[in-house]
Design an enzyme around this catalytic site. Structure first.
Site, PDB file in Angstrom:
ATOM      1  N   HIS A 251      49.897 184.754  24.628  1.00 25.72           N
ATOM      2  CA  HIS A 251      50.666 185.465  24.862  1.00 25.72           C
ATOM      3  C   HIS A 251      52.406 185.327  24.701  1.00 25.72           C
ATOM      4  CE1 HIS A 251      51.140 181.705  26.202  1.00 25.72           C
ATOM      5  NE2 HIS A 251      52.396 181.629  27.253  1.00 25.72           N
TER       6      HIS A 251
ATOM      7  N   HIS B  61      57.685 187.079  24.005  1.00 27.49           N
ATOM      8  CA  HIS B  61      56.971 186.761  24.890  1.00 27.49           C
ATOM      9  C   HIS B  61      56.594 188.208  25.303  1.00 27.49           C
ATOM     10  CE1 HIS B  61      55.760 183.896  28.369  1.00 27.49           C
ATOM     11  NE2 HIS B  61      56.148 183.278  28.160  1.00 27.49           N
TER      12      HIS B  61
END
Length: 151
Positions: free
Chosen positions: A58, A73
């Site tokens: 992620h 992110h």
């Protein structure tokens, strides 16, 4: 010297203050922008030339040869997905080029699972005054310029 930081995803560039997480919205980890991604399965690309120094499904950090590190992110709280829905294409320590595929994901699927798919792009260990030519409230394709980082 100026470092061009490209968008890791296609979408709409928004201010960090729009990110629904205080760590990012208050620029606690560093200045930058966020991209509200197009809601379709897509590749996430490296924002700069460098080495993958941190790699999670992620999120990742690419550090340039002169030590500038950019954090990407993918969504907020997506660490809770434990990698589900993210396909990695590189390994930690790998040299990458700006625009090279790092991860494949589906922001619509992330959103359907209850997570904000917004993507903060952060200049680590920098101050806001070193970012210039910041793209805001514009649509970008993957690898379009987000900002210049004066080094």
């Amino acid at each position: 010297m100026s470092l061009r930081v490209g968008s890791p995803v296609a979408g709409r560039v928004v201010a960090l203050s729009a990110v629904p997480d205080p760590v990012f919205s208050q620029a606690m980890v560093g200045p930058g922008v966020a991209v509200e991604p197009v809601r379709s399965r897509s590749d996430v690309v490296s924002p700069v030339d460098g080495t993958v120094v941190t790699l999670h499904p992620h999120a990742f950090v690419v550090a340039t040869a002169d030590g500038a590190a950019v954090l990407v992110h993918l969504g907020i709280d997506t660490v809770k997905r434990k990698g589900d829905g993210f396909e990695l294409h590189v390994v930690k320590g790998e040299e990458v080029r700006a625009g090279q595929r790092i991860v494949t994901w589906d922001p619509a699927e992330v959103e359907a699972a209850g997570f904000a798919p917004i993507c903060p792009v952060i200049a680590l260990d920098a101050s806001a005054d070193v970012l210039g030519d910041v793209a805001l409230d514009v649509d970008v394709a993957a690898n379009d310029a987000l900002f210049d980082w004066s080094r």
